[in-house]
Design a protein around this motif. Structure first.
Motif, short mmCIF file in Angstrom:
data_model
loop_
_atom_site.label_atom_id
_atom_site.label_comp_id
_atom_site.label_asym_id
_atom_site.label_seq_id
_atom_site.Cartn_x
_atom_site.Cartn_y
_atom_site.Cartn_z
N LEU A 133 0.82 -1.21 0.00
CA LEU A 133 0.00 0.00 0.00
C LEU A 133 0.85 1.26 0.00
CD1 LEU A 133 -2.74 1.39 0.16
CD2 LEU A 133 -2.72 1.01 2.64
N ILE A 134 1.85 1.33 0.87
CA ILE A 134 2.66 2.56 0.92
C ILE A 134 3.56 2.68 -0.31
CG2 ILE A 134 2.56 2.65 3.44
CD1 ILE A 134 5.55 1.80 3.43
N ALA A 135 3.87 1.54 -0.97
CA ALA A 135 4.64 1.61 -2.21
C ALA A 135 3.87 2.34 -3.30
CB ALA A 135 5.01 0.20 -2.68
N ALA A 136 2.55 2.34 -3.20
CA ALA A 136 1.70 3.02 -4.18
C ALA A 136 1.53 4.50 -3.86
CB ALA A 136 0.34 2.34 -4.26
N ALA A 137 1.99 4.94 -2.68
CA ALA A 137 1.90 6.35 -2.32
C ALA A 137 3.04 7.13 -2.98
CB ALA A 137 1.97 6.52 -0.80
N SER A 163 4.61 -4.57 -4.24
CA SER A 163 5.92 -4.22 -3.68
C SER A 163 7.06 -4.58 -4.62
CB SER A 163 6.14 -4.93 -2.33
OG SER A 163 5.31 -4.41 -1.34
N LEU A 164 7.02 -5.78 -5.21
CA LEU A 164 8.11 -6.22 -6.08
C LEU A 164 8.18 -5.39 -7.35
CD1 LEU A 164 7.95 -10.12 -5.80
CD2 LEU A 164 9.11 -8.46 -4.33
N GLN A 165 7.06 -4.80 -7.74
CA GLN A 165 7.02 -4.01 -8.96
C GLN A 165 7.36 -2.54 -8.71
OE1 GLN A 165 4.50 -6.27 -8.11
NE2 GLN A 165 5.48 -7.75 -9.46
N ARG A 166 6.93 -2.00 -7.59
CA ARG A 166 7.05 -0.55 -7.37
C ARG A 166 8.29 -0.14 -6.58
NH1 ARG A 166 1.09 -1.15 -6.92
NH2 ARG A 166 0.27 -0.16 -8.81
N LEU A 167 8.81 -1.04 -5.74
CA LEU A 167 9.85 -0.60 -4.81
C LEU A 167 11.25 -0.58 -5.40
CD1 LEU A 167 8.88 -2.01 -1.31
CD2 LEU A 167 8.62 0.32 -2.21
N ALA A 168 11.48 -1.30 -6.51
CA ALA A 168 12.83 -1.28 -7.08
C ALA A 168 13.24 0.15 -7.45
CB ALA A 168 12.90 -2.18 -8.31
N GLY A 169 12.30 0.93 -7.94
CA GLY A 169 12.60 2.31 -8.30
C GLY A 169 12.68 3.23 -7.10
N VAL A 170 12.26 2.75 -5.94
CA VAL A 170 12.29 3.56 -4.72
C VAL A 170 13.53 3.26 -3.89
CG1 VAL A 170 11.07 4.06 -2.55
CG2 VAL A 170 9.76 3.70 -4.65
N GLY A 172 15.91 0.65 -4.80
CA GLY A 172 16.94 -0.06 -5.54
C GLY A 172 16.71 -1.56 -5.47
N GLU A 173 17.12 -2.25 -6.53
CA GLU A 173 16.83 -3.68 -6.62
C GLU A 173 17.57 -4.50 -5.58
OE1 GLU A 173 17.13 -7.07 -10.02
OE2 GLU A 173 16.17 -5.17 -10.56
N GLY A 174 18.78 -4.09 -5.23
CA GLY A 174 19.53 -4.86 -4.23
C GLY A 174 18.83 -4.89 -2.89
N HIS A 175 18.39 -3.74 -2.41
CA HIS A 175 17.67 -3.69 -1.14
C HIS A 175 16.35 -4.44 -1.24
CE1 HIS A 175 20.44 -1.06 0.86
NE2 HIS A 175 20.32 -0.11 -0.06
N LEU A 176 15.65 -4.29 -2.37
CA LEU A 176 14.38 -4.98 -2.52
C LEU A 176 14.56 -6.49 -2.51
CD1 LEU A 176 11.37 -5.05 -3.04
CD2 LEU A 176 11.82 -4.68 -5.48
N ARG A 177 15.58 -6.98 -3.21
CA ARG A 177 15.83 -8.43 -3.20
C ARG A 177 16.12 -8.93 -1.79
NH1 ARG A 177 17.24 -11.08 -8.27
NH2 ARG A 177 16.84 -9.65 -10.00
N GLU A 178 16.90 -8.17 -1.05
CA GLU A 178 17.19 -8.58 0.34
C GLU A 178 15.92 -8.68 1.16
OE1 GLU A 178 19.44 -6.95 4.37
OE2 GLU A 178 19.78 -5.93 2.47
N LEU A 179 15.09 -7.65 1.11
CA LEU A 179 13.88 -7.63 1.92
C LEU A 179 12.92 -8.73 1.50
CD1 LEU A 179 13.10 -3.82 2.27
CD2 LEU A 179 14.44 -5.29 3.77
N ALA A 180 12.75 -8.93 0.18
CA ALA A 180 11.77 -9.91 -0.31
C ALA A 180 12.24 -11.34 -0.10
CB ALA A 180 11.47 -9.65 -1.78
N GLN A 240 5.75 -0.91 -16.94
CA GLN A 240 6.55 -1.95 -16.32
C GLN A 240 5.84 -2.53 -15.09
OE1 GLN A 240 10.51 -0.68 -15.35
NE2 GLN A 240 11.09 -2.61 -14.42
N VAL A 241 5.25 -1.66 -14.28
CA VAL A 241 4.51 -2.13 -13.11
C VAL A 241 3.32 -2.98 -13.53
CG1 VAL A 241 3.03 -1.39 -11.19
CG2 VAL A 241 5.22 -0.26 -11.58
N ALA A 242 2.56 -2.52 -14.52
CA ALA A 242 1.39 -3.26 -14.98
C ALA A 242 1.78 -4.64 -15.50
CB ALA A 242 0.66 -2.47 -16.05
#
Length: 279
Positions: A133-137, A163-170, A172-180, A240-242
């Motif tokens: 939800l907050i990734a969409a804000a 989250s996997l679609q929107r957060l990479a641009g917020v 970075g992919e490295g942090h997103l991969r770690e969290l996911a 890309q998100v869609a």
């Protein structure tokens, strides 16, 4: 019809107005504002109504009580999903589940597509669907005690609501991969360092005040220009998100039913650590 008229009979949200700023508050009714059927049904109603209201120029999104959201209300949602997720489910049930996932995705996408800027003020836990939800804000702020977790892997699910679609641009992919991949929890200080939130404030009252002040500042700008900024910034990412949302919904319709998922649900109900076997 104004946004306030459209959202008069809500269960999972309250909507309040202070001049040109609307404040949307998650109400539950489940513990920790967990996201059950009412949440998913009402979320797009709220944000489409606010998007259509020319008097609303900025939106603050927050949670009631101590926590922003515990994420998906798994027990509440599994009642409808269980018949669709058996290990022997054929094309019919899996197609029905695909429709369910895409409905949840569309609910959160209504926030991302809202032409009015959305500022999320996060306190306490923000887990799973809460992060979606907050990734969409547009902007995220946190109080010092806030904690965040892309936790779906721990319950045998590939995160599929954004989250996997929107957060990479917020972040970075490295942090997103770690969290996911880990499903780990991070505190507000780490969230600020990686860019998940813009700023951290001492407590819940302070972060909400900061979000309201930012919303008021945005609301002073020409509304059509503000909408134009959102349109331009979204141009490079919305396709890309869609595409990513469509792919992950298809993936989960095919591969989500598993013994590991059943074990995750059972362990959750029994309040124990699950034992995953890759089956």
């Amino acid at each position: 019809m104004t946004a306030m008229n459209e959202t008069a009979d809500l269960v999972a949200f309250s909507v309040d107005r202070s001049g040109p700023v609307a404040e949307v508050t998650l109400l539950g009714p489940s513990k920790g504002n967990a996201m059950g059927p009412d949440f998913w049904r009402e979320l797009p109603i709220v944000f489409r109504a606010l998007d259509a209201d020319p008097e609303v120029r900025a939106i603050v999104l927050t949670g009631s009580g101590r926590n922003f959201s515990y994420g998906l209300d798994l027990p509440a949602m599994m009642g409808a999903w269980a018949p669709l997720l058996g290990p022997d489910s054929l094309a019919g049930p899996r197609t029905a589940f695909l429709k369910e996932v895409r409905g949840l995705q569309a609910s959160v996408t209504a926030v991302a597509e809202c032409r009015t800027p959305v500022i999320a003020a996060v306190s306490g836990w923000c887990i799973g669907g809460g992060v979606d939800l907050i990734a969409a804000a547009d902007v995220r702020l946190a109080s010092a005690e806030a904690k965040f977790s892309v936790r779906e892997a721990k319950v045998a699910i590939v995160a599929d609501i954004g989250s996997l679609q929107r957060l990479a641009g917020v972040i970075g992919e490295g942090h997103l991969r770690e969290l996911a991949l880990t499903g780990k929890d991070i505190d507000a200080a780490r969230a600020e360092r990686i860019g998940l939130v813009n700023d951290v404030y001492p407590d819940q009252e302070a972060v909400l005040a900061a979000a309201r002040a930012m919303a008021a500042e945005i609301a002073e700008n020409p509304p059509l220009v503000v909408q134009g900024i959102k349109e331009v910034l979204s141009l490079n990412t919305e396709r890309q998100v869609a595409d990513g949302l469509r792919y992950v919904s298809t993936w989960n319709a095919a591969f989500l039913p598993s013994k590991d998922l059943g074990e995750a649900v059972q362990a959750f109900m029994e309040r124990r650590k699950p034992e995953f076997k890759g089956e």
